[in-house]
Design a protein around this motif. Structure first.
Motif, PDB file in Angstrom:
ATOM      1  N   VAL A 143       0.834  -1.210   0.000  1.00 34.17           N
ATOM      2  CA  VAL A 143       0.000   0.000   0.000  1.00 34.17           C
ATOM      3  C   VAL A 143       0.867   1.257   0.000  1.00 34.17           C
ATOM      4  O   VAL A 143       0.541   2.258  -0.647  1.00 34.17           O
ATOM      5  N   ARG A 144       1.991   1.184   0.701  1.00 34.48           N
ATOM      6  CA  ARG A 144       2.873   2.357   0.781  1.00 34.48           C
ATOM      7  C   ARG A 144       3.572   2.649  -0.540  1.00 34.48           C
ATOM      8  O   ARG A 144       4.158   3.719  -0.702  1.00 34.48           O
ATOM      9  N   GLN A 145       3.511   1.707  -1.475  1.00 36.13           N
ATOM     10  CA  GLN A 145       4.179   1.894  -2.763  1.00 36.13           C
ATOM     11  C   GLN A 145       3.214   2.281  -3.881  1.00 36.13           C
ATOM     12  O   GLN A 145       3.623   2.398  -5.038  1.00 36.13           O
ATOM     13  N   ALA A 196      -1.034   5.826  -6.853  1.00 34.16           N
ATOM     14  CA  ALA A 196      -2.314   6.533  -6.904  1.00 34.16           C
ATOM     15  C   ALA A 196      -2.948   6.461  -5.524  1.00 34.16           C
ATOM     16  O   ALA A 196      -2.567   5.628  -4.698  1.00 34.16           O
ATOM     17  N   PRO A 197      -3.917   7.330  -5.233  1.00 33.34           N
ATOM     18  CA  PRO A 197      -4.603   7.265  -3.938  1.00 33.34           C
ATOM     19  C   PRO A 197      -5.205   5.885  -3.700  1.00 33.34           C
ATOM     20  O   PRO A 197      -5.675   5.230  -4.638  1.00 33.34           O
ATOM     21  N   LEU A 198      -5.188   5.449  -2.445  1.00 31.12           N
ATOM     22  CA  LEU A 198      -5.666   4.112  -2.107  1.00 31.12           C
ATOM     23  C   LEU A 198      -7.090   3.879  -2.599  1.00 31.12           C
ATOM     24  O   LEU A 198      -7.389   2.821  -3.178  1.00 31.12           O
ATOM     25  N   LEU A 199      -7.958   4.840  -2.384  1.00 35.04           N
ATOM     26  CA  LEU A 199      -9.353   4.659  -2.768  1.00 35.04           C
ATOM     27  C   LEU A 199      -9.495   4.471  -4.276  1.00 35.04           C
ATOM     28  O   LEU A 199     -10.336   3.694  -4.744  1.00 35.04           O
ATOM     29  N   GLU A 200      -8.649   5.156  -5.030  1.00 32.48           N
ATOM     30  CA  GLU A 200      -8.685   5.007  -6.487  1.00 32.48           C
ATOM     31  C   GLU A 200      -8.296   3.589  -6.897  1.00 32.48           C
ATOM     32  O   GLU A 200      -8.913   2.990  -7.788  1.00 32.48           O
ATOM     33  N   VAL A 201      -7.279   3.040  -6.257  1.00 30.27           N
ATOM     34  CA  VAL A 201      -6.851   1.671  -6.570  1.00 30.27           C
ATOM     35  C   VAL A 201      -7.916   0.666  -6.142  1.00 30.27           C
ATOM     36  O   VAL A 201      -8.181  -0.321  -6.840  1.00 30.27           O
ATOM     37  N   LEU A 202      -8.543   0.912  -4.998  1.00 26.09           N
ATOM     38  CA  LEU A 202      -9.619   0.025  -4.550  1.00 26.09           C
ATOM     39  C   LEU A 202     -10.794   0.048  -5.528  1.00 26.09           C
ATOM     40  O   LEU A 202     -11.416  -0.988  -5.790  1.00 26.09           O
ATOM     41  N   GLN A 203     -11.093   1.222  -6.078  1.00 26.81           N
ATOM     42  CA  GLN A 203     -12.167   1.302  -7.066  1.00 26.81           C
ATOM     43  C   GLN A 203     -11.798   0.531  -8.329  1.00 26.81           C
ATOM     44  O   GLN A 203     -12.650  -0.129  -8.944  1.00 26.81           O
TER      45      GLN A 203
END
Length: 504
Positions: free
Chosen positions: A95-97, A100-107
């Motif tokens: 996650v630290r790498q 893009a924003p975490l929420l964007e990757v989760l989407q």
């Protein structure tokens, strides 16, 4: 969060052209082979070089994307892409790498899983992982101060629906598997009786090693893992985890959901814990029983906190049932690092719930709060001795003890004015300073290291009466005013300090 389900595997021999270069990707299996090769490389580097690991995971996603453009109906490619996106969006090292924003990757992960589900809506693994993504999105929403807590409810509701559907499919397949085993055993018994032979009459299977090689290319096949009791247990535990997240939302924002939600959670969880789980635990191993006990304890803690904050139970019921949840023999708390950590966090949540109950409750329950925080510190002292060689695990025990020391110090302030806290106020601040400095030295994560250093500086400032914000800024070089202010606000929100009182 549960681990993503297993993915397709292939033989180790890589397809190469006559020149020794990797063969041009032509078939869906070619893309699968290339993608999994990148994943295997990423897995090897994950512990030692997170940056390199993320590069390989990104290459795997690119390969699966390329394959899906040519073979849009390949469930295997779609599933693998979705699973890798889930992996990089939820693994703490990866996650630290993220670029893009975490929420964007989760989407992105959610879109990939929805696509995989469109190819096979009854695939239990895809259903399971989609629910994991939705739960992670809900948790991200809940942590976002700019989003109302209600936003987290919809993904949690969908996650529970998918998990329930996944469980129903797994139950059906397990029953089918058991029925086939019973029929096979009965048939073998009949054949043996009819032949009158004392040995099995089954013909030996042909040795697969004797089969001639059909070529130099890899042979791909799906590894279909059999559905077992453990498979069902994992899904039930994931459901309890989702319900725990839902309880957390209710605790932080009681008005976010209808008043009937708490009763629905109790009814839903009762079906899982009292009806479905016991049947599956008859032959469970000790390690699995411990895992189950921890998930159940965390859920009970979350449900009790929500119940107390919503006025459904009183503090004595909250304390008694919380203590019972972490006292079950299967948890083996005294020798269980994860259990001790969870118990400490649960005790801190208990303190916070009572502190938020109003001035009169905060004062009258001061003794219970002090004892809960003392127990949390004792739990972390034990955990530090059994945490193993991972520095961050040991650091966490010091960080939590620093938090608890400041929370105990807060009990010397109004409205509690708790006498033991007043008498030991100076020592509590010194303890917090030491614990935070120890955590700062042990944490491997640079961000957490600086946060610990800042909290140590705040503890020192409280001892000397210095300005808290100035002390924090001086110990966070290069972070900027906004970051430093945010850290102080976090400490206020956690109940560690009160700017109004400290500045008076």
């Amino acid at each position: 969060m549960s681990k993503p389900k297993a993915f397709l595997k292939h033989s180790k021999a890589k397809k190469r052209s006559e020149q020794g270069e990797l063969q041009i990707l032509e078939t869906a299996d070619d893309y699968l082979a290339a993608g999994v090769d990148h994943e295997e490389a990423a897995g090897k580097w994950r512990a030692g070089d997170a940056v390199k690991s993320m590069r390989f995971f990104s290459k795997a996603i690119d390969v699966y994307d390329q394959g899906l453009r040519k073979f849009p109906n390949s469930l295997d490619l779609a599933y693998n892409k979705a699973r890798v996106l889930l992996e990089i969006a939820t693994h703490p090292v990866l996650v630290r790498q993220l670029n893009a924003p975490l929420l964007e990757v989760l989407q992105q992960a959610l879109e990939a899983h929805r696509y995989a589900l469109s190819l096979d809506q009854d695939n239990p693994d895809t259903l399971f992982n989609t629910a994991q993504v939705l739960t992670a999105i809900a948790e991200a929403y809940a942590k976002d101060a700019d989003r109302p807590d209600q936003d987290a409810l919809q993904p949690l509701e969908e996650a529970l629906e998918l998990q329930d559907r996944c469980l129903a499919l797994q139950e059906l397949r397990l029953e089918q598997s058991l029925q086939e085993q019973r029929e096979a055993a009965a048939q073998l018994e009949t054949e043996t009786a009819e032949s009158g032979a004392s040995e099995s009459t089954a013909h030996p299977a042909q040795d697969s090693d004797a089969s001639p090689a059909t070529g130099t290319e890899d042979q791909w096949f799906a590894i279909v893992e059999p559905v077992t009791k453990d498979t069902l247990i994992d899904t039930i535990l994931a459901e309890l985890g989702t319900l725990t997240t839902l309880c957390s939302i209710l605790s932080s924002s009681p008005a976010a959901a209808p008043t009937s939600t708490l009763g629905w959670i109790e009814e839903f969880s009762s079906k899982l814990v009292q009806t479905k789980l016991p049947i599956l635990l008859q032959d469970a191993e000790t390690e699995k029983l411990q895992e189950i006990a921890l998930v159940k304890a965390n859920f009970s803690s979350g449900l009790l906190e929500a119940g107390y904050r919503l006025g459904a139970i009183d503090s004595s019921t909250y304390k008694r049932e919380r203590d019972e949840a972490f006292r079950v023999p299967d948890l083996d708390l005294e020798r269980n690092y994860a259990g001790l950590l969870a118990n400490a966090n649960s005790l801190i949540a208990f303190n916070s719930a009572l502190a938020d109950g109003g001035a009169s409750i905060a004062a009258s329950e001061a003794s219970q709060r002090w004892n809960a925080l003392s127990a949390a510190i004792a739990n972390m002292a034990k955990a530090s001795k059994i945490s193993g060689p991972v520095p961050d695990d040991i650091a966490e025990t010091h960080f939590i003890r620093g938090n608890c020391s400041l929370l105990q110090h807060r009990l010397s302030h109004p409205p509690a004015f708790y006498q033991p806290a007043i008498a030991n106020a100076a020592q509590l601040l010194k303890n917090a300073d030491v614990f935070y400095r120890n955590a700062s030295k042990l944490y491997q994560d640079d961000e957490q290291k600086v946060i610990s250093h800042v909290r140590a500086a705040v503890s020192q400032a409280l001892q000397t009466g210095s300005d808290i914000l100035s002390a924090a800024a001086a110990n966070a070089p290069g972070k900027g005013t906004e970051w430093t202010t945010g850290q102080i606000e976090d400490m206020v929100e956690e109940g560690l300090i009160s700017l109004a009182f400290e500045s008076s």
